[in-house]
Design a protein around this motif. Structure first.
Motif, PDB file in Angstrom:
ATOM      1  N   LEU A  39       0.891  -1.105  -0.008  1.00 55.18           N
ATOM      2  CA  LEU A  39       0.075  -0.173  -0.003  1.00 55.18           C
ATOM      3  C   LEU A  39       0.664   1.208   0.099  1.00 55.18           C
ATOM      4  O   LEU A  39       0.502   2.286  -0.729  1.00 55.18           O
ATOM      5  N   GLU A  43       0.763   4.206  -2.829  1.00 47.77           N
ATOM      6  CA  GLU A  43       0.598   5.606  -2.535  1.00 47.77           C
ATOM      7  C   GLU A  43       1.601   6.454  -3.064  1.00 47.77           C
ATOM      8  O   GLU A  43       1.298   7.673  -3.379  1.00 47.77           O
ATOM      9  N   SER A  77      -8.007  -4.780  -0.383  1.00 48.89           N
ATOM     10  CA  SER A  77      -7.106  -4.250  -0.981  1.00 48.89           C
ATOM     11  C   SER A  77      -7.484  -3.072  -1.714  1.00 48.89           C
ATOM     12  O   SER A  77      -7.198  -1.859  -1.805  1.00 48.89           O
ATOM     13  N   LYS A  79     -10.681  -1.556  -1.531  1.00 48.21           N
ATOM     14  CA  LYS A  79     -11.045  -0.337  -0.738  1.00 48.21           C
ATOM     15  C   LYS A  79     -10.148   0.593  -0.112  1.00 48.21           C
ATOM     16  O   LYS A  79     -10.038   1.605  -0.320  1.00 48.21           O
ATOM     17  N   GLU A  80      -8.868   0.029   0.258  1.00 50.42           N
ATOM     18  CA  GLU A  80      -7.711   0.850   0.683  1.00 50.42           C
ATOM     19  C   GLU A  80      -7.270   1.775  -0.593  1.00 50.42           C
ATOM     20  O   GLU A  80      -6.966   2.806  -0.607  1.00 50.42           O
ATOM     21  N   ARG A  83      -8.553   5.056  -2.094  1.00 52.02           N
ATOM     22  CA  ARG A  83      -8.283   6.490  -1.743  1.00 52.02           C
ATOM     23  C   ARG A  83      -7.156   7.087  -2.525  1.00 52.02           C
ATOM     24  O   ARG A  83      -7.043   8.231  -2.522  1.00 52.02           O
TER      25      ARG A  83
END
Length: 233
Positions: A39, A43, A77, A79-80, A83
């Motif tokens: 993640l 990001e 995963s 859902k995260e 963002r």
């Protein structure tokens, strides 16, 4: 012509963009064919990338058949990752009979929540590529199908890939055929001419020494782009 390049790290992503890639496919564990990236890496890359970033959603490399636990992990995963500033999710799921698992696919598309989807090379293990392609064409959120034409190398499936491109044209709203695996700077011009694909995917073919986990090679990138430009002209 669209050029998608695999990235494993932020440096890969920066180098791919600087060298002229149109899009990045972000994965981890390239030696396993690509798994969901960390993640934190996703990001960082999505925050700074000037080109679209498509992120792999694949919890393991054992098969493309997923348990309820696997599905829960994939959906969590997604859902995260929603963002972040994603171009698309990259995923695929098959039944034991080697057809597209529409029940699980619908759950994943719901989890995508409007983020476009590429159906990855699970497609190449389908019992019939044409049947699988027609199934995927029913889902507007699936914008792309990544395929090597059912062979380890797309170079050995040029007629099949050309048929898929033709099928896509006849279906009207079908996903774009994204050809990948085994392509090199030396072979890409002839491949594109024979298959008439409009999008290609590179991993080891644009890396130093042709090695999957090596850094991106600017010279190999330049050679690919020159070949694609030459074809376009």
């Amino acid at each position: 012509m669209l050029l998608e390049v695999i990235a494993l790290t932020p440096e890969d992503a920066r180098q791919a963009a600087a060298c002229g890639a149109d899009r990045i496919e972000l994965v981890s564990a390239i030696e396993e064919g690509g798994l969901t990236p960390a993640l934190s890496i996703a990001e960082e890359i999505t925050a700074e990338s000037a080109i679209p970033v498509h992120v792999m959603i694949r919890p393991h490399s054992r098969s493309f058949r997923y348990s309820d636990e696997d599905m829960a992990q994939m959906i969590a995963s997604m859902k995260e990752l929603r963002r972040f500033r994603l171009g698309a999710f990259v995923l695929g799921v098959l039944t034991a009979e080697q057809t597209v698992d529409e029940e699980k696919l619908k759950r994943l598309l719901d989890a995508a929540d409007g983020v476009p989807v590429t159906f990855h090379r699970a497609f190449d293990e389908a019992r019939s590529l044409e049947e699988a392609f027609e199934t995927l064409a029913k889902y507007p959120l699936i914008r792309t199908v990544l395929t090597s034409g059912g062979k380890p190398s797309a170079l050995d499936a040029q007629d099949q890939i050309a048929r898929l491109v033709q099928l896509g044209g006849s279906l009207g709203s079908a996903p774009e055929v994204l050809a990948g695996s085994g392509l090199t700077p030396e072979t890409i011009a002839g491949f594109v001419q024979r298959t008439v694909v409009r999008a290609v995917h590179f991993g080891s073919g644009v890396r130093q020494g042709g090695k999957a986990a090596a850094p991106i090679d600017p010279q190999r990138m330049a050679a690919v782009l020159a070949a694609l430009r030459s074809h376009a002209e």
